[in-house]
Motif scaffolding. Structure first.
Motif, short mmCIF file in Angstrom:
data_model
loop_
_atom_site.label_atom_id
_atom_site.label_comp_id
_atom_site.label_asym_id
_atom_site.label_seq_id
_atom_site.Cartn_x
_atom_site.Cartn_y
_atom_site.Cartn_z
N GLU A 194 0.82 -1.20 0.00
CA GLU A 194 0.00 0.00 0.00
C GLU A 194 0.87 1.27 0.00
O GLU A 194 0.59 2.23 -0.70
N ARG A 195 1.94 1.19 0.79
CA ARG A 195 2.87 2.32 0.87
C ARG A 195 3.59 2.51 -0.48
O ARG A 195 3.79 3.64 -0.93
N ALA A 196 3.93 1.39 -1.12
CA ALA A 196 4.58 1.47 -2.43
C ALA A 196 3.67 2.16 -3.43
O ALA A 196 4.12 2.99 -4.23
N ARG A 197 2.37 1.85 -3.36
CA ARG A 197 1.44 2.45 -4.31
C ARG A 197 1.34 3.96 -4.09
O ARG A 197 1.40 4.75 -5.02
N LEU A 198 1.24 4.35 -2.81
CA LEU A 198 1.13 5.78 -2.51
C LEU A 198 2.41 6.53 -2.92
O LEU A 198 2.35 7.55 -3.62
N LEU A 199 3.56 6.00 -2.52
CA LEU A 199 4.82 6.69 -2.82
C LEU A 199 5.05 6.79 -4.33
O LEU A 199 5.50 7.82 -4.83
N ALA A 200 4.70 5.72 -5.05
CA ALA A 200 4.89 5.73 -6.51
C ALA A 200 4.03 6.83 -7.12
O ALA A 200 4.47 7.59 -7.98
N ARG A 201 2.81 6.92 -6.63
CA ARG A 201 1.88 7.92 -7.15
C ARG A 201 2.40 9.33 -6.85
O ARG A 201 2.41 10.20 -7.71
N LEU A 202 2.83 9.53 -5.61
CA LEU A 202 3.32 10.86 -5.22
C LEU A 202 4.60 11.22 -5.97
O LEU A 202 4.87 12.38 -6.24
N SER A 203 5.41 10.22 -6.29
CA SER A 203 6.71 10.50 -6.91
C SER A 203 6.56 10.97 -8.34
O SER A 203 7.43 11.64 -8.86
N ARG A 204 5.45 10.62 -8.96
CA ARG A 204 5.24 10.90 -10.38
C ARG A 204 6.46 10.54 -11.21
O ARG A 204 6.89 11.29 -12.08
N GLY A 205 7.03 9.39 -10.91
CA GLY A 205 8.12 8.88 -11.74
C GLY A 205 9.51 9.19 -11.23
O GLY A 205 10.48 8.62 -11.70
N ARG A 206 9.62 10.11 -10.24
CA ARG A 206 10.97 10.43 -9.73
C ARG A 206 11.39 9.34 -8.76
O ARG A 206 11.19 9.44 -7.56
N ILE A 207 12.00 8.32 -9.32
CA ILE A 207 12.34 7.13 -8.55
C ILE A 207 13.26 7.46 -7.37
O ILE A 207 13.13 6.89 -6.29
N TRP A 209 13.37 10.12 -5.55
CA TRP A 209 12.58 10.66 -4.45
C TRP A 209 11.80 9.53 -3.76
O TRP A 209 11.74 9.45 -2.53
N ALA A 210 11.21 8.64 -4.58
CA ALA A 210 10.39 7.56 -4.02
C ALA A 210 11.22 6.66 -3.10
O ALA A 210 10.78 6.30 -2.01
N LEU A 211 12.43 6.31 -3.54
CA LEU A 211 13.27 5.42 -2.73
C LEU A 211 13.69 6.12 -1.44
O LEU A 211 13.72 5.53 -0.36
N GLU A 212 13.98 7.40 -1.56
CA GLU A 212 14.38 8.16 -0.38
C GLU A 212 13.22 8.27 0.61
O GLU A 212 13.40 8.09 1.82
N ALA A 213 12.03 8.54 0.07
CA ALA A 213 10.87 8.69 0.94
C ALA A 213 10.50 7.37 1.60
O ALA A 213 9.97 7.34 2.71
N ALA A 214 10.76 6.25 0.91
CA ALA A 214 10.48 4.94 1.49
C ALA A 214 11.37 4.70 2.71
O ALA A 214 10.99 4.02 3.66
#
Ligand SMILES: [Zn+2]
Length: 345
Positions: A194-207, A209-214
């Motif tokens: 669920e967290r992966a889905r939210l972060l991916a959506r928020l990242s809008r492709g900026r991987i 940022w997504a990895l850092e936010a995870a």
């Protein structure tokens, strides 16, 4: 981590592998693409591949092993032949950007033989931050590139580089991964679904940022604060808006990335409001705040919001061009949507 380890960049990676296999690595590469898609990561992987000590059998994919001493030293930023040139923390009031003195320093070290590895590798990131004098000096280096040196120019805005620099570099374009690709990559990194889905959506492709936010929950928290601020702009009085401009303006010199993060959040919030108004909820970035977005969508008139979204973009550009930050922010904030404005539908 061995291999290239990048998602969605098969084309750039294939071009690099071909060059490495055929021993035809260019003197200079231009890594082009949006923020946080892995440009600098890929540049470092090339530096590793060029200095990797794991023997690769004929026909095997050419990629860094990630485990030998040079690969590790490069990943840790302590390899003597791999150098990164970036914007230096300036004194208050000094001109930002990459200066000619930094390029001269690069020239000096590039003329030396590799110290511990097979090839020297110089990353300039963000390359477009080289000022005019620095770009001209760098062009001279590119015209007569020293042997055993590879330059990697990393940029999200190649239009700010001299055409003569661009034409001397081999261009590699990194694309923005799809949200689903980011989600898969996060899941593969052990992020819960669920967290992966939210972060991916928020990242809008900026991987990146997504990895850092995870990894770092405070990033999401900070984002939440900025969005709340974006929303609160609309209920601020004129005095409060001017006060906010005055408080934020010094950030431009001290922590420009913080100011640009705030501008980004303001733009994202109000663009989402427009999307909800237009019945396009599927496209909103801030999926976790739909209820508030719907509230704002009924409260604010479209023209005012649309103008503000556009004005935020312009303000960002004006700041890049060294306009007066306080003036830019005041103008922008005075034009932010207003709660008193009755909704015209
Ligand atoms: Zn290696």
């Amino acid at each position: 981590m061995g291999g290239w380890g990048l998602i969605a960049q098969e084309r750039a990676v294939a071009a690099l592998e071909r060059a490495l296999r055929e021993g035809r690595v260019a003197h200079a590469y231009l890594f082009v693409g949006p923020e946080r898609v892995g440009k600098r990561t890929l540049a470092l992987k090339v530096a590793q591949a060029l200095n990797c000590e794991r023997p690769s059998a004929h026909g095997e994919p050419v990629e860094p092993c990630g485990e030998c001493a040079p690969c590790r030293r490069i990943a840790g930023g302590i390899h003597a032949d791999v150098q990164t040139v970036s914007v230096e923390e300036g004194e208050e009031g000094s001109q930002k950007g990459i200066h000619v003195s930094q390029i001269r320093e690069v020239e000096r070290s590039a003329a030396l033989k590799p110290f511990e590895g097979r090839s020297r590798f110089v990353i300039i990131d963000p390359a477009e931050e080289m000022n005019a004098a620095a770009q001209n000096a760098f062009l001279k280096t590119l015209e007569e590139p020293p042997p055993q040196v590879v330059f990697a120019l990393v940029t999200a805005d190649e239009s700010r580089l001299l055409p003569t620099i661009r034409s001397r570099c081999r261009r590699l374009e990194l694309r923005l991964p799809a949200v689903a690709e980011v989600e898969d990559a996060l899941a593969a990194n052990g992020v819960e679904a669920e967290r992966a889905r939210l972060l991916a959506r928020l990242s809008r492709g900026r991987i990146g940022w997504a990895l850092e936010a995870a990894d770092d929950a405070s990033l999401l928290e900070r984002r939440g604060e900025l969005l709340s601020q974006a929303r609160a702009l609309a209920s601020m009085t004129v005095a409060q808006r001017l006060d906010l401009a005055e408080r934020l303006a010094p950030d431009f010199k001290r922590r420009p990335e913080a100011l640009f993060a705030a501008l980004g959040a303001w733009r994202d919030w109000w663009r989402d409001v427009l999307l909800v108004r237009a019945g396009a909820e599927d496209g909103v970035a801030n999926v976790d705040r739909l209820a508030e977005l719907r509230e704002d969508a009924t409260r604010y008139a479209r023209p005012g919001v649309a103008e503000f979204v556009q004005a935020v973009g312009e303000a960002g550009r004006n700041l890049q061009e060294n306009a007066q930050p306080r003036l830019v922010l005041e103008t922008l904030l005075l034009g932010a949507p207003r709660a008193a404005e009755p909704a015209r539908r």
